[in-house]
Write a protein that holds these residues in place. Structure first.
Motif, PDB file in Angstrom:
ATOM      1  N   PRO A 139      -6.757  85.096  88.639  1.00 11.13           N
ATOM      2  CA  PRO A 139      -8.187  85.402  88.724  1.00 11.13           C
ATOM      3  C   PRO A 139      -8.885  84.560  89.793  1.00 11.13           C
ATOM      4  CG  PRO A 139      -7.533  84.864  86.464  1.00 11.13           C
ATOM      5  CD  PRO A 139      -6.365  84.553  87.339  1.00 11.13           C
ATOM      6  N   THR A 140      -9.786  85.187  90.529  1.00 12.73           N
ATOM      7  CA  THR A 140     -10.572  84.476  91.531  1.00 12.73           C
ATOM      8  C   THR A 140     -11.945  85.137  91.584  1.00 12.73           C
ATOM      9  OG1 THR A 140     -10.524  83.609  93.794  1.00 12.73           O
ATOM     10  CG2 THR A 140      -9.751  85.863  93.519  1.00 12.73           C
ATOM     11  N   ASN A 141     -12.957  84.438  92.090  1.00 12.12           N
ATOM     12  CA  ASN A 141     -14.289  85.035  92.113  1.00 12.12           C
ATOM     13  C   ASN A 141     -14.356  86.133  93.174  1.00 12.12           C
ATOM     14  OD1 ASN A 141     -13.885  82.580  93.542  1.00 12.12           O
ATOM     15  ND2 ASN A 141     -15.997  82.609  94.215  1.00 12.12           N
ATOM     16  N   PRO A 142     -15.245  87.151  92.962  1.00 10.26           N
ATOM     17  CA  PRO A 142     -15.314  88.276  93.895  1.00 10.26           C
ATOM     18  C   PRO A 142     -15.627  87.811  95.326  1.00 10.26           C
ATOM     19  CG  PRO A 142     -16.604  88.725  91.924  1.00 10.26           C
ATOM     20  CD  PRO A 142     -16.163  87.303  91.834  1.00 10.26           C
ATOM     21  N   TYR A 143     -15.067  88.511  96.319  1.00  7.20           N
ATOM     22  CA  TYR A 143     -15.226  88.113  97.718  1.00  7.20           C
ATOM     23  C   TYR A 143     -15.186  89.342  98.613  1.00  7.20           C
ATOM     24  CZ  TYR A 143     -10.203  88.932  97.699  1.00  7.20           C
ATOM     25  OH  TYR A 143      -8.971  89.515  97.553  1.00  7.20           O
ATOM     26  N   ARG A 144     -15.724  89.200  99.816  1.00  8.19           N
ATOM     27  CA  ARG A 144     -15.674  90.259 100.821  1.00  8.19           C
ATOM     28  C   ARG A 144     -15.445  89.623 102.186  1.00  8.19           C
ATOM     29  NH1 ARG A 144     -15.733  92.587  96.804  1.00  8.19           N
ATOM     30  NH2 ARG A 144     -17.074  94.234  96.001  1.00  8.19           N
ATOM     31  N   ALA A 145     -14.623  90.268 102.993  1.00  7.63           N
ATOM     32  CA  ALA A 145     -14.460  89.821 104.387  1.00  7.63           C
ATOM     33  C   ALA A 145     -15.692  90.275 105.171  1.00  7.63           C
ATOM     34  CB  ALA A 145     -13.205  90.436 104.983  1.00  7.63           C
ATOM     35  N   VAL A 146     -16.184  89.415 106.055  1.00 12.60           N
ATOM     36  CA  VAL A 146     -17.409  89.702 106.802  1.00 12.60           C
ATOM     37  C   VAL A 146     -17.201  89.340 108.270  1.00 12.60           C
ATOM     38  CG1 VAL A 146     -19.759  88.837 107.161  1.00 12.60           C
ATOM     39  CG2 VAL A 146     -18.992  89.363 104.846  1.00 12.60           C
ATOM     40  N   GLU A 147     -17.523  90.303 109.162  1.00 14.92           N
ATOM     41  CA  GLU A 147     -17.405  90.002 110.604  1.00 14.92           C
ATOM     42  C   GLU A 147     -18.761  90.096 111.292  1.00 14.92           C
ATOM     43  OE1 GLU A 147     -14.464  89.747 112.745  1.00 14.92           O
ATOM     44  OE2 GLU A 147     -12.955  89.889 111.164  1.00 14.92           O
ATOM     45  N   THR A 148     -19.607  91.027 110.817  1.00 10.82           N
ATOM     46  CA  THR A 148     -20.888  91.253 111.493  1.00 10.82           C
ATOM     47  C   THR A 148     -22.034  90.994 110.531  1.00 10.82           C
ATOM     48  OG1 THR A 148     -20.998  93.555 110.771  1.00 10.82           O
ATOM     49  CG2 THR A 148     -19.848  93.131 112.855  1.00 10.82           C
ATOM     50  N   GLY A 195     -20.289  84.931 114.118  1.00 12.50           N
ATOM     51  CA  GLY A 195     -19.489  84.994 115.346  1.00 12.50           C
ATOM     52  C   GLY A 195     -18.024  84.698 115.097  1.00 12.50           C
ATOM     53  N   ARG A 196     -17.713  84.275 113.869  1.00 10.91           N
ATOM     54  CA  ARG A 196     -16.309  84.023 113.510  1.00 10.91           C
ATOM     55  C   ARG A 196     -15.965  84.892 112.298  1.00 10.91           C
ATOM     56  NH1 ARG A 196     -17.143  77.666 112.790  1.00 10.91           N
ATOM     57  NH2 ARG A 196     -19.275  78.426 112.551  1.00 10.91           N
ATOM     58  N   PRO A 197     -14.670  85.121 112.053  1.00 11.36           N
ATOM     59  CA  PRO A 197     -14.326  85.839 110.822  1.00 11.36           C
ATOM     60  C   PRO A 197     -14.767  85.016 109.602  1.00 11.36           C
ATOM     61  CG  PRO A 197     -12.436  85.724 112.318  1.00 11.36           C
ATOM     62  CD  PRO A 197     -13.485  84.796 112.864  1.00 11.36           C
ATOM     63  N   LEU A 198     -15.490  85.671 108.700  1.00 10.79           N
ATOM     64  CA  LEU A 198     -16.073  84.953 107.557  1.00 10.79           C
ATOM     65  C   LEU A 198     -15.674  85.604 106.245  1.00 10.79           C
ATOM     66  CD1 LEU A 198     -19.711  84.636 108.985  1.00 10.79           C
ATOM     67  CD2 LEU A 198     -17.962  82.848 108.972  1.00 10.79           C
ATOM     68  N   LEU A 199     -15.976  84.885 105.185  1.00 12.77           N
ATOM     69  CA  LEU A 199     -15.746  85.399 103.835  1.00 12.77           C
ATOM     70  C   LEU A 199     -17.020  85.133 103.041  1.00 12.77           C
ATOM     71  CD1 LEU A 199     -12.998  86.260 102.219  1.00 12.77           C
ATOM     72  CD2 LEU A 199     -13.352  84.076 101.105  1.00 12.77           C
ATOM     73  N   LEU A 200     -17.514  86.153 102.376  1.00 13.23           N
ATOM     74  CA  LEU A 200     -18.627  85.924 101.456  1.00 13.23           C
ATOM     75  C   LEU A 200     -18.052  85.972 100.056  1.00 13.23           C
ATOM     76  CD1 LEU A 200     -21.832  85.638 101.409  1.00 13.23           C
ATOM     77  CD2 LEU A 200     -21.781  87.967 100.504  1.00 13.23           C
ATOM     78  N   GLU A 201     -18.382  84.968  99.237  1.00 14.39           N
ATOM     79  CA  GLU A 201     -17.903  85.011  97.851  1.00 14.39           C
ATOM     80  C   GLU A 201     -19.046  84.711  96.908  1.00 14.39           C
ATOM     81  OE1 GLU A 201     -14.780  81.927  98.327  1.00 14.39           O
ATOM     82  OE2 GLU A 201     -15.987  80.719  96.962  1.00 14.39           O
ATOM     83  N   SER A 202     -18.920  85.209  95.699  1.00 12.74           N
ATOM     84  CA  SER A 202     -19.990  84.984  94.727  1.00 12.74           C
ATOM     85  C   SER A 202     -20.020  83.504  94.361  1.00 12.74           C
ATOM     86  CB  SER A 202     -19.749  85.835  93.480  1.00 12.74           C
ATOM     87  OG  SER A 202     -18.555  85.432  92.873  1.00 12.74           O
ATOM     88  N   PHE A 203     -21.203  83.001  94.084  1.00 17.52           N
ATOM     89  CA  PHE A 203     -21.353  81.606  93.667  1.00 17.52           C
ATOM     90  C   PHE A 203     -20.937  81.507  92.201  1.00 17.52           C
ATOM     91  CE2 PHE A 203     -23.493  77.801  92.300  1.00 17.52           C
ATOM     92  CZ  PHE A 203     -23.216  76.945  93.357  1.00 17.52           C
ATOM     93  N   VAL A 204     -20.128  80.510  91.897  1.00 19.44           N
ATOM     94  CA  VAL A 204     -19.606  80.381  90.532  1.00 19.44           C
ATOM     95  C   VAL A 204     -20.391  79.302  89.784  1.00 19.44           C
ATOM     96  CG1 VAL A 204     -17.568  79.893  89.133  1.00 19.44           C
ATOM     97  CG2 VAL A 204     -17.301  81.014  91.353  1.00 19.44           C
ATOM     98  N   ASP A 205     -20.954  79.703  88.674  1.00 19.29           N
ATOM     99  CA  ASP A 205     -21.692  78.757  87.838  1.00 19.29           C
ATOM    100  C   ASP A 205     -20.670  78.117  86.891  1.00 19.29           C
ATOM    101  OD1 ASP A 205     -23.680  77.369  86.662  1.00 19.29           O
ATOM    102  OD2 ASP A 205     -24.390  79.048  85.420  1.00 19.29           O
ATOM    103  N   PHE A 206     -19.875  77.184  87.446  1.00 14.54           N
ATOM    104  CA  PHE A 206     -18.730  76.671  86.688  1.00 14.54           C
ATOM    105  C   PHE A 206     -19.123  75.589  85.684  1.00 14.54           C
ATOM    106  CE2 PHE A 206     -18.720  74.686  90.965  1.00 14.54           C
ATOM    107  CZ  PHE A 206     -18.956  73.361  90.631  1.00 14.54           C
TER     108      PHE A 206
END
Ligand code: AMP
Length: 396
Positions: A139-148, A195-206
């Protein structure tokens, strides 16, 4: 064969030392470590009593490994330096995950390399890492690859706020990250990281952060240390408590299952760490490190066998040592400035580990392990050491 800037590699015959005296071939196996930081230094300190010698490939001088083995000064992607480094080694390993994968593959032609470069490839890219976790059912928190910028907006729409924007590569210790809490945070985050390959992920309220350090041997044998609790300040590890207090044994089983799956998949040999967020439903994997790890430093004084010794045992095909904790240990990172060493040594339960690095704001320059009969007792000692820290110490 002379590299002009370092001594003759051990394990070769007939060389000349800088002083001009003939060098005897090494009678002890030589372990090569790509990288010359504190993790390399502590690996050598664990291996010398086992009859091992060390050679490092490290471009910078001075470096933390200068007094614990032979240092080949060269870039990690310089074939000539890699060749000199790899010659005659019993095995090669690395002490940081941003070793160029091509360098590790080049070395594989010269000597045995553990862990295999596939683990580097996974750890160097947050997207590959998360995809790997997902594929293996970790299991890992939701994420999306982001370029633009448009992709960032779409991903934020899907994942919601707050979210964390991270660079896919070369991010560590909270660097290359921006938190997006309100819509006004989007533009500064994009300005900082776009301007670089990025990843957006949900913030985890751990509830808290935990990590598992484990080791896998040549034949697939597996041993794990207890889960530990980590407190980060501004993205940098501040303190580790081992074992993690009040730990549900189910979490230990889950973490071991996940890490074992990952190691088996990669055919991994050596020590690995995986960082987790503890949440209501269990664990979410944050990231993996294909190497010994800061959250495993407590094992130097607080476990039967340290993570460094176990890494060496694994990559040399030797039996693994016990991962049992001795008591309770709190590891405190020393950042930026050192406390007076006498103030630490004044505490009979404290062990100091300095890295031979010059003080610089926010830099990891050492750590202290306090081993005690209870967490409370260890924390009291840590509080006294923290009170002795100079004003410039801590994260920046
Ligand atoms: P990382 O470089 O991904 O290990 O991030 C460093 C630290 O930032 C973590 O140990 C957490 O304390 C915090 N952090 C990173 N990602 C998240 C997230 N998605 N949610 C909450 N905290 C995070």
């Amino acid at each position: 064969m002379s590299n002009g800037s370092g001594p003759e590699p051990a394990g070769t015959s007939g060389g000349e030392t800088p002083q001009g005296t003939a060098r005897e071939p090494s009678v002890e196996p030589v372990v090569g470590v790509v990288g010359g930081g504190q993790l390399g230094r502590m690996t050598a300190l664990a291996g010398v009593p086992m009859g091992l010698r060390f050679r490092f490939l490290e471009p910078k001088s001075p470096s933390p490994v200068d007094w614990v083995g032979e240092v080949i000064r060269g870039r990690y992607d310089d074939p000539a330096a890699l060749e000199r480094f790899g010659h005659g080694l019993a095995v090669a390993t690395y002490e940081f995950e941003n070793v160029p994968v091509e360098a590790a593959q080049f070395l594989e032609r010269e000597t045995t390399v553990h862990p295999a470069p596939a683990a580097l490839e996974m750890a160097q890219d947050r997207l590959r890492e998360k995809d790997g976790f997902t594929r293996l059912g970790i299991p890992t928190n939701p994420y999306r690859a982001v370029e633009t910028r448009q992709e960032l907006e779409a991903a934020l729409e899907e994942l919601g706020r707050p979210a964390m924007l991270k660079t896919r590569r070369m991010g560590y210790d909270g660097k290359g990250q921006a938190r997006i809490v309100e819509s006004g945070d989007l533009e500064p985050a994009w300005q900082k990281l776009g301007g670089r390959p990025l990843l957006l992920e949900s913030f985890v309220d751990f509830t808290r952060e935990l990590s598992l350090v484990a080791v896998r041997g040549l034949e697939g044998e597996f041993a794990a240390y207890p889960l530990v609790e980590n407190v980060h300040t501004q993205g940098i590890l501040h303190r580790t408590t081992a074992p993690a207090p009040d730990l549900d044994p189910i979490l230990q089983d889950q973490a071991e299952g996940y890490v074992r799956r990952l190691m088996d998949e990669l055919g991994y040999v050596g020590t690995m760490a995986v960082e987790f967020f503890q949440v209501e439903g269990g664990l979410l994997a944050n990231e993996m490190a294909p190497r010994v790890h800061n959250s495993g430093h407590w094992t130097q004084d607080g476990a039967v066998t340290s993570q460094f010794e176990n890494h060496l045992r694994a990559i040399l095909g030797l039996p693994l040592g016990s991962t049992e904790p001795l008591k309770w240990t709190v590891m405190l990172n020393l950042l930026g400035e050192l406390p007076p060493v006498e103030a630490v040594l004044h505490e009979p339960l404290a062990h100091v580990h300095l890295y031979g690095k010059s003080p610089r704001p926010g830099r990891k320059i050492g750590h202290v392990n306090v081993v005690a009969d209870s967490v409370e007792e260890a924390l009291k000692v840590v509080a006294r050491i923290e009170a002795a820290m100079p004003p410039g110490a801590g994260p920046v």
